[in-house]
Scaffold this motif. Structure first.
Motif, mmCIF file in Angstrom:
data_model
loop_
_atom_site.group_PDB
_atom_site.id
_atom_site.type_symbol
_atom_site.label_atom_id
_atom_site.label_comp_id
_atom_site.label_asym_id
_atom_site.label_seq_id
_atom_site.Cartn_x
_atom_site.Cartn_y
_atom_site.Cartn_z
ATOM 1 N N TRP A 1 6.807 17.411 8.367
ATOM 2 C CA TRP A 1 7.328 18.737 8.039
ATOM 3 C C TRP A 1 8.838 18.805 8.232
ATOM 4 O O TRP A 1 9.546 19.398 7.428
ATOM 5 C CB TRP A 1 6.642 19.796 8.884
ATOM 6 N N LYS A 2 9.340 18.186 9.280
ATOM 7 C CA LYS A 2 10.776 18.203 9.560
ATOM 8 C C LYS A 2 11.558 17.584 8.401
ATOM 9 O O LYS A 2 12.551 18.149 7.926
ATOM 10 C CB LYS A 2 11.057 17.441 10.843
ATOM 11 N N HIS A 3 11.094 16.424 7.924
ATOM 12 C CA HIS A 3 11.806 15.755 6.822
ATOM 13 C C HIS A 3 11.671 16.529 5.515
ATOM 14 O O HIS A 3 12.612 16.569 4.722
ATOM 15 C CB HIS A 3 11.283 14.324 6.648
ATOM 16 N N TRP A 4 10.510 17.141 5.306
ATOM 17 C CA TRP A 4 10.338 17.926 4.084
ATOM 18 C C TRP A 4 11.255 19.145 4.102
ATOM 19 O O TRP A 4 11.907 19.455 3.103
ATOM 20 C CB TRP A 4 8.886 18.369 3.937
ATOM 21 N N ARG A 5 11.347 19.833 5.227
ATOM 22 C CA ARG A 5 12.162 21.033 5.354
ATOM 23 C C ARG A 5 13.638 20.719 5.170
ATOM 24 O O ARG A 5 14.401 21.526 4.635
ATOM 25 C CB ARG A 5 11.917 21.668 6.722
ATOM 26 N N ARG A 6 14.037 19.528 5.602
ATOM 27 C CA ARG A 6 15.439 19.131 5.465
ATOM 28 C C ARG A 6 15.757 18.536 4.095
ATOM 29 O O ARG A 6 16.888 18.126 3.847
ATOM 30 C CB ARG A 6 15.783 18.103 6.542
ATOM 31 N N GLY A 7 14.753 18.459 3.225
ATOM 32 C CA GLY A 7 14.973 17.883 1.903
ATOM 33 C C GLY A 7 15.092 16.374 1.930
ATOM 34 O O GLY A 7 15.770 15.781 1.082
ATOM 35 N N GLU A 8 14.419 15.735 2.895
ATOM 36 C CA GLU A 8 14.499 14.283 3.043
ATOM 37 C C GLU A 8 13.111 13.630 2.975
ATOM 38 O O GLU A 8 12.744 12.811 3.823
ATOM 39 C CB GLU A 8 15.133 13.930 4.394
ATOM 40 N N PRO A 9 12.299 13.943 1.973
ATOM 41 C CA PRO A 9 10.948 13.374 1.923
ATOM 42 C C PRO A 9 10.942 11.860 1.769
ATOM 43 O O PRO A 9 10.027 11.187 2.247
ATOM 44 C CB PRO A 9 10.307 14.069 0.721
ATOM 45 N N LEU A 10 11.970 11.305 1.126
ATOM 46 C CA LEU A 10 12.004 9.859 0.913
ATOM 47 C C LEU A 10 12.193 9.091 2.219
ATOM 48 O O LEU A 10 11.868 7.900 2.306
ATOM 49 C CB LEU A 10 13.114 9.489 -0.073
ATOM 50 N N ALA A 11 12.724 9.772 3.239
ATOM 51 C CA ALA A 11 12.910 9.124 4.535
ATOM 52 C C ALA A 11 11.575 8.812 5.204
ATOM 53 O O ALA A 11 11.523 8.019 6.144
ATOM 54 C CB ALA A 11 13.756 10.019 5.443
ATOM 55 N N LEU A 12 10.510 9.420 4.707
ATOM 56 C CA LEU A 12 9.181 9.206 5.276
ATOM 57 C C LEU A 12 8.525 7.928 4.752
ATOM 58 O O LEU A 12 7.570 7.428 5.342
ATOM 59 C CB LEU A 12 8.270 10.395 4.953
ATOM 60 N N LEU A 13 9.022 7.413 3.649
ATOM 61 C CA LEU A 13 8.380 6.277 2.995
ATOM 62 C C LEU A 13 8.378 5.036 3.870
ATOM 63 O O LEU A 13 9.363 4.709 4.531
ATOM 64 C CB LEU A 13 9.092 5.972 1.675
ATOM 65 N N ASP A 14 7.253 4.343 3.882
ATOM 66 C CA ASP A 14 7.089 3.109 4.644
ATOM 67 C C ASP A 14 8.192 2.117 4.264
ATOM 68 O O ASP A 14 8.356 1.764 3.093
ATOM 69 C CB ASP A 14 5.711 2.513 4.338
ATOM 70 N N SER A 15 8.949 1.659 5.247
ATOM 71 C CA SER A 15 10.078 0.761 4.998
ATOM 72 C C SER A 15 9.645 -0.590 4.425
ATOM 73 O O SER A 15 10.432 -1.271 3.774
ATOM 74 C CB SER A 15 10.876 0.540 6.287
ATOM 75 N N SER A 16 8.377 -0.966 4.635
ATOM 76 C CA SER A 16 7.912 -2.259 4.125
ATOM 77 C C SER A 16 7.810 -2.277 2.605
ATOM 78 O O SER A 16 7.716 -3.339 1.998
ATOM 79 C CB SER A 16 6.540 -2.595 4.724
ATOM 80 N N ILE A 17 7.858 -1.109 1.977
ATOM 81 C CA ILE A 17 7.780 -1.035 0.515
ATOM 82 C C ILE A 17 9.082 -1.492 -0.125
ATOM 83 O O ILE A 17 9.099 -2.029 -1.236
ATOM 84 C CB ILE A 17 7.441 0.408 0.071
ATOM 85 N N GLY A 18 10.186 -1.312 0.582
ATOM 86 C CA GLY A 18 11.485 -1.702 0.032
ATOM 87 C C GLY A 18 12.010 -0.678 -0.952
ATOM 88 O O GLY A 18 11.744 0.530 -0.813
ATOM 89 N N ASP A 19 12.731 -1.149 -1.965
ATOM 90 C CA ASP A 19 13.368 -0.241 -2.920
ATOM 91 C C ASP A 19 12.566 -0.072 -4.211
ATOM 92 O O ASP A 19 13.000 0.630 -5.119
ATOM 93 C CB ASP A 19 14.778 -0.749 -3.269
ATOM 94 N N SER A 20 11.434 -0.729 -4.298
ATOM 95 C CA SER A 20 10.656 -0.675 -5.533
ATOM 96 C C SER A 20 9.612 0.439 -5.446
ATOM 97 O O SER A 20 8.477 0.227 -4.991
ATOM 98 C CB SER A 20 9.966 -2.021 -5.784
ATOM 99 N N PHE A 21 9.995 1.635 -5.849
ATOM 100 C CA PHE A 21 9.079 2.773 -5.858
ATOM 101 C C PHE A 21 9.586 3.840 -6.810
ATOM 102 O O PHE A 21 10.766 3.844 -7.194
ATOM 103 C CB PHE A 21 8.923 3.368 -4.451
ATOM 104 N N ALA A 22 8.691 4.725 -7.210
ATOM 105 C CA ALA A 22 9.042 5.829 -8.091
ATOM 106 C C ALA A 22 9.345 7.048 -7.227
ATOM 107 O O ALA A 22 8.450 7.587 -6.571
ATOM 108 C CB ALA A 22 7.917 6.116 -9.067
ATOM 109 N N LYS A 23 10.594 7.476 -7.231
ATOM 110 C CA LYS A 23 11.038 8.568 -6.377
ATOM 111 C C LYS A 23 10.207 9.830 -6.575
ATOM 112 O O LYS A 23 9.782 10.472 -5.596
ATOM 113 C CB LYS A 23 12.515 8.859 -6.668
#
Length: 415
Positions: free
Chosen positions: A307-329
């Motif tokens: 909720w904290k990251h969503w409220r701050r407009g930072e949902p992408l910060a929640l993404l598992d770091s093991s995924i790397g940069d290959s994802f659909a925002k």
């Protein structure tokens, strides 16, 4: 003028009587056909109803006979199961839950199966058990683990499922090494597959089934890493045929259960939606939802972080770091939003699974705005949440299992 009737001896006709008799002569021929038509229609209606009832009885009889043959074809002997599992060897054990232990087995024809040996807590009779097995065995969907048969001898109640090779979702999702095989594309497909399986259980199957213990460990992955929901219909097999209601015996796993279920024992298809929301967020973050008890208040720090990251407009910060940069925002943001919508406090505000499937399949659908997760509303102001968040770092070293005995505590409740 001579009266002609005087020669014949016949009495003269009465004009009054003649006029009075003519109407009956006209009505009688008309009334007879009308009565006849009514009688014919009545007889036709009786024949039609009789034939319809006969067809329905015949259909019911045929269905009953088919179910009897189906039950016989699904039934295995205890000897067959003992041979298949090496007499329930510890080496063959692959899992354990509230309903019993699971073993890997190989049938006489070489087919690999998963054998669930149910605990003996079920109060259901043998015939009821067979009937429910037949019904649940008919539920087939690519995102459900298929029930292949059963064994019912003495006090033994055993279920035989198809064997799914890639274990469960939690085996990959929460392991630092294994999670690397779950790229974003696979995770997104897993979310969609779980949604389709739930939709079938809730709306498209012959029954309406509430899973009541949906979690990462009950999502199995096949050879293509496609999800298959396991343990569905267990409440029904063990004697609980309701799809919504109240219970004093809570079934499920801490951290996945909806607040109305934990607090008041109320469950419905929206309880599954809440659990699915937790699973969605776990798939996105790659982290398990953990529960802690502090100051007699249950705080799910996991939800707080999301909720904290969503409220701050930072949902992408929640993404598992093991995924790397290959994802659909846009897909990541969509899934975080969907997860938060599913864990809404009020049941009416949670989407149905049908809505979730529609949202996942259409980029043009506008998602509602989520609210703060349920667990925090009862604690008052956000300052309390922030204060507890600071204290989280001091409690992270505490290891508290998220479910009783490190397993699902799903149990049937008596009728």
């Amino acid at each position: 003028m001579t009266n002609l009737h005087s020669f014949t001896g016949a009495p003269p006709p009465s004009s009054t009587k003649g006029k009075g008799r003519r109407p009956p002569r006209a009505v009688f021929p008309i009334a007879v056909p009308l009565i006849g038509v009514a009688v014919v229609l009545f007889i036709m209606a009786l024949v039609f109803l009789k034939r319809r009832l006969r067809k329905s009885y015949v259909a019911m009889a045929l269905e009953t006979i088919a179910d009897i043959f189906t039950a016989k074809s699904l039934q295995y002997s205890l000897t067959e199961i003992q041979i298949a599992t090496n007499n329930f060897s510890v080496d063959n054990k692959i899992g354990e839950g509230g309903f019993g232990r699971v073993y890997k087995g190989v049938l006489g024809n070489g087919q690999e199966v998963a054998v669930k040996r149910l605990s003996r807590s079920s109060v259901q009779g043998a015939e009821e058990f067979k009937n429910e097995i037949v019904v649940v065995a008919k539920l087939q969907h690519r995102n459900l683990v298929r029930l292949l048969g059963f064994c019912l001898e003495g006090e033994e109640k055993i279920l035989i499922y198809e064997f799914v090779p890639n274990k469960s979702l939690d085996y990959f999702l929460f392991d630092p090494e294994n999670k690397r095989s779950l790229n974003w594309s696979r995770r997104y497909n897993i979310i969609g597959g779980i949604a389709k399986g739930l939709l079938y259980l809730h709306e498209d199957s012959r029954l309406r089934i509430v899973h009541r213990d949906l979690k990462a460990s009950n999502i199995l992955l096949d050879g293509n890493m496609s999800p298959k929901i396991a343990d569905f219909g267990m409440a029904k097999i063990c004697g609980v045929d309701q799809y919504e209601g109240n219970t004093n015996r809570i079934a499920g796993t801490v951290g996945y259960m909806a607040p109305e279920y934990m607090r008041r024992g109320q469950f419905s298809i929206k309880s599954d939606v809440f659990s699915f929301g937790v699973v969605i967020l776990e798939i996105v973050t790659g982290k398990k939802n953990s529960s802690f008890h502090m100051m007699d208040r249950k705080v799910l720090y996991y939800f707080n972080k999301v909720w904290k990251h969503w409220r701050r407009g930072e949902p992408l910060a929640l993404l598992d770091s093991s995924i790397g940069d290959s994802f659909a925002k846009n897909e990541v943001i969509q899934c975080v939003q969907l997860g938060l919508l599913c864990v809404e406090e009020y049941v009416s505000k949670r989407p149905t699974v049908a809505s979730v499937v529609n949202m996942l399949n259409s980029s043009s659908v506008t998602l509602p705005t989520p609210h703060r997760p349920a667990v925090f509303r009862s604690h008052g102001s956000e300052s309390i949440v922030e204060e507890l968040e600071v204290e989280q770092s001091n409690t992270e070293r505490i290891s508290i299992p998220s479910s009783v005995n490190e397993a699902s505590i799903t149990e049937p409740y008596p009728r």
